[in-house]
Structure formats: C-alpha cells, structure tokens
Design an enzyme around this catalytic site. Structure first.
Site, PDB file in Angstrom:
ATOM      1  N   HIS A  17     -10.256  -3.759   0.757  1.00 25.43           N
ATOM      2  CA  HIS A  17     -10.690  -4.389  -0.495  1.00 25.43           C
ATOM      3  C   HIS A  17     -11.969  -5.203  -0.259  1.00 25.43           C
ATOM      4  CE1 HIS A  17      -6.163  -4.453  -1.624  1.00 25.43           C
ATOM      5  NE2 HIS A  17      -6.719  -3.540  -2.389  1.00 25.43           N
ATOM      6  N   LYS A  41       5.429  -5.011 -11.442  1.00 27.97           N
ATOM      7  CA  LYS A  41       5.157  -4.424 -10.126  1.00 27.97           C
ATOM      8  C   LYS A  41       5.871  -5.171  -8.997  1.00 27.97           C
ATOM      9  CE  LYS A  41       0.949  -1.679 -10.007  1.00 27.97           C
ATOM     10  NZ  LYS A  41      -0.345  -1.499  -9.331  1.00 27.97           N
ATOM     11  N   ARG A  90     -10.034   6.161  -1.721  1.00 30.53           N
ATOM     12  CA  ARG A  90      -9.743   6.364  -0.306  1.00 30.53           C
ATOM     13  C   ARG A  90      -9.616   7.841   0.032  1.00 30.53           C
ATOM     14  NH1 ARG A  90      -5.042   2.137  -0.631  1.00 30.53           N
ATOM     15  NH2 ARG A  90      -5.273   2.988  -2.706  1.00 30.53           N
ATOM     16  N   SER A 128      -2.427  -2.108   0.811  1.00 26.32           N
ATOM     17  CA  SER A 128      -1.604  -3.322   0.812  1.00 26.32           C
ATOM     18  C   SER A 128      -0.163  -2.961   1.125  1.00 26.32           C
ATOM     19  CB  SER A 128      -1.667  -4.006  -0.557  1.00 26.32           C
ATOM     20  OG  SER A 128      -2.971  -4.415  -0.857  1.00 26.32           O
TER      21      SER A 128
HETATM   22  P1  ADP Z   1      -3.861  -1.145  -7.769  1.00 28.25           P
HETATM   23  O1  ADP Z   1      -2.502  -1.743  -7.696  1.00 28.25           O
HETATM   24  O2  ADP Z   1      -4.547  -1.306  -9.089  1.00 28.25           O
HETATM   25  O3  ADP Z   1      -4.002   0.246  -7.184  1.00 28.25           O
HETATM   26  P2  ADP Z   1      -4.902  -2.229  -5.340  1.00 28.25           P
HETATM   27  O4  ADP Z   1      -4.907  -3.701  -5.087  1.00 28.25           O
HETATM   28  O5  ADP Z   1      -3.975  -1.413  -4.546  1.00 28.25           O
HETATM   29  O6  ADP Z   1      -4.725  -2.087  -6.872  1.00 28.25           O
HETATM   30  O7  ADP Z   1      -6.364  -1.664  -5.157  1.00 28.25           O
HETATM   31  C1  ADP Z   1      -7.437  -2.095  -5.956  1.00 28.25           C
HETATM   32  C2  ADP Z   1      -8.599  -1.150  -5.769  1.00 28.25           C
HETATM   33  O8  ADP Z   1      -9.020  -1.154  -4.412  1.00 28.25           O
HETATM   34  C3  ADP Z   1      -8.314   0.312  -6.096  1.00 28.25           C
HETATM   35  O9  ADP Z   1      -9.475   0.867  -6.668  1.00 28.25           O
HETATM   36  C4  ADP Z   1      -8.048   0.926  -4.750  1.00 28.25           C
HETATM   37  O10 ADP Z   1      -8.346   2.315  -4.737  1.00 28.25           O
HETATM   38  C5  ADP Z   1      -9.027   0.161  -3.895  1.00 28.25           C
HETATM   39  N1  ADP Z   1      -8.644   0.119  -2.490  1.00 28.25           N
HETATM   40  C6  ADP Z   1      -7.474  -0.255  -1.961  1.00 28.25           C
HETATM   41  N2  ADP Z   1      -7.468  -0.148  -0.609  1.00 28.25           N
HETATM   42  C7  ADP Z   1      -8.699   0.336  -0.276  1.00 28.25           C
HETATM   43  C8  ADP Z   1      -9.331   0.709   0.957  1.00 28.25           C
HETATM   44  N3  ADP Z   1      -8.683   0.632   2.113  1.00 28.25           N
HETATM   45  N4  ADP Z   1     -10.608   1.168   0.904  1.00 28.25           N
HETATM   46  C9  ADP Z   1     -11.244   1.272  -0.286  1.00 28.25           C
HETATM   47  N5  ADP Z   1     -10.703   0.953  -1.474  1.00 28.25           N
HETATM   48  C10 ADP Z   1      -9.452   0.496  -1.484  1.00 28.25           C
END
Ligand code: ADP
Length: 158
Positions: A17, A41, A90, A128
């Site tokens: 992130h 969630k 990703r 996460s």
């Molecule tokens: P959500 O619950 O909306 O999917 P996340 O917190 O999991 O939210 O992720 C928020 C954003 O960050 C999403 O666009 C996700 O694809 C991106 N993201 C999460 N992990 C990574 C990573 N390792 N590299 C790039 N982008 C990521």
C-alpha cells in the site's frame, strides 16, 4: 490541481500500500487515502487504528491526507472534490474485481475516472490478509509492513 482518492480497507497498511501511496503522491497534487469504515468486513483494526497507523507511516509525504469514509466511494470522491480514484493491481486475480468496480463507479458517475498502478514486483504477493495470517501464528511480519504496524499487530495478537 489534480486530486485523487486511494481507497481501501488498509487492515492493516502494508509496504505494498505504502508503495502505491508514495508513487501516486508523485503524480497528483493531492492524494487522499480513504479508509473504509465497513464493519461488515469485520476488520482486525478499528477505523481509528487504521487511520492512525496510516497517518504515522505517511507523515513525511506532504501532499497526503488520511480520511475515513463509509458508504459509496463515488459520493466520498465527490464530497472531497476528487478527480480520480487510484487502485493498485497485483495480479490477474485482482483484475476482474477491479474492472467491475471501476466500470460500476463510472456508470454511477462518469466524471470520476479510475487509474490503476501496477504493483512493484517486490510487493506483488503481499496482502493485508496474508500479513494477518502470519501474525496470528506468531510469524515475523517485519519485512511486509512498516515497523509501527508490526508492533501494533503483535499487540493485537496478545
Ligand atoms: P480492499 O479491501 O478495498 O481491497 P485493500 O486495503 O486490500 O482494500 O487494498 C486497497 C488497494 O490497494 C487495492 O487497490 C489493492 O489492489 C491495493 N493493494 C493491496 N496490496 C497491494 C500490493 N501489495 N501492491 C499493490 N497494490 C496493493
């Protein structure tokens, strides 16, 4: 002035992130990290905890603001006066969901565009969810998340 929203759950924020945040902040004038307050969630961290961790790990980036939100993303984007939404991609598995979401949002409000940044290779496996799974079993998450997040995770698991 180009204003973007990077929305997500950030439960908790990972180095993946943070990489997207740093790279987007270089592209736009102002970046708002929208922290989704969605109890459906069942997040591990409360929205306040997620916001505070994000504030701490982005404090050196001047044009980044951390703002919690609930409800529809496009409403939040409008409220904040944002021009676009940024999401990270990703793997191919992210693509279908992200495509559907961006197209739905565009249908709801055609003035808001979604821009995708592909993950840096070193974070392409990182989520996460996997970080939480490692932490539950007492594994070392220090290479996946900022230090303060690793400490918070350890506290949570006690
Ligand atoms: P959500 O619950 O909306 O999917 P996340 O917190 O999991 O939210 O992720 C928020 C954003 O960050 C999403 O666009 C996700 O694809 C991106 N993201 C999460 N992990 C990574 C990573 N390792 N590299 C790039 N982008 C990521």
């Amino acid at each position: 002035m180009l204003k973007a929203i990077y929305p997500g759950s950030f439960d908790p924020v990972t180095n993946g992130h943070l990489d997207i945040i740093r790279r987007s902040a270089k592209i736009v004038d102002q970046l708002i990290v929208g922290v989704l307050n969605n109890n459906a969630k069942s997040p591990l961290f409360s929205v306040e905890e997620r916001v505070n961790m994000l504030k701490e790990v982005t404090k050196d980036i001047e044009n980044v603001k951390i703002v919690p939100f609930a409800g529809l993303l496009i409403e939040f984007a409008k409220e904040q006066g944002a021009d676009l939404v940024i999401r990270g991609l990703r793997a191919i598995t992210d693509f279908e969901y992200e495509l559907q979401m961006s197209q739905t949002n565009h249908k709801l409000d055609s003035s808001i565009e979604t821009m995708f940044l592909t993950t840096s290779i070193e974070y392409s496996y990182l989520s996460s969810t996997s970080v939480k799974e490692i932490a539950v079993f007492g594994g070392d998450v220090s290479q996946f998340v900022p230090k303060i997040v690793a400490v918070e995770l350890e506290q949570k698991m006690k």
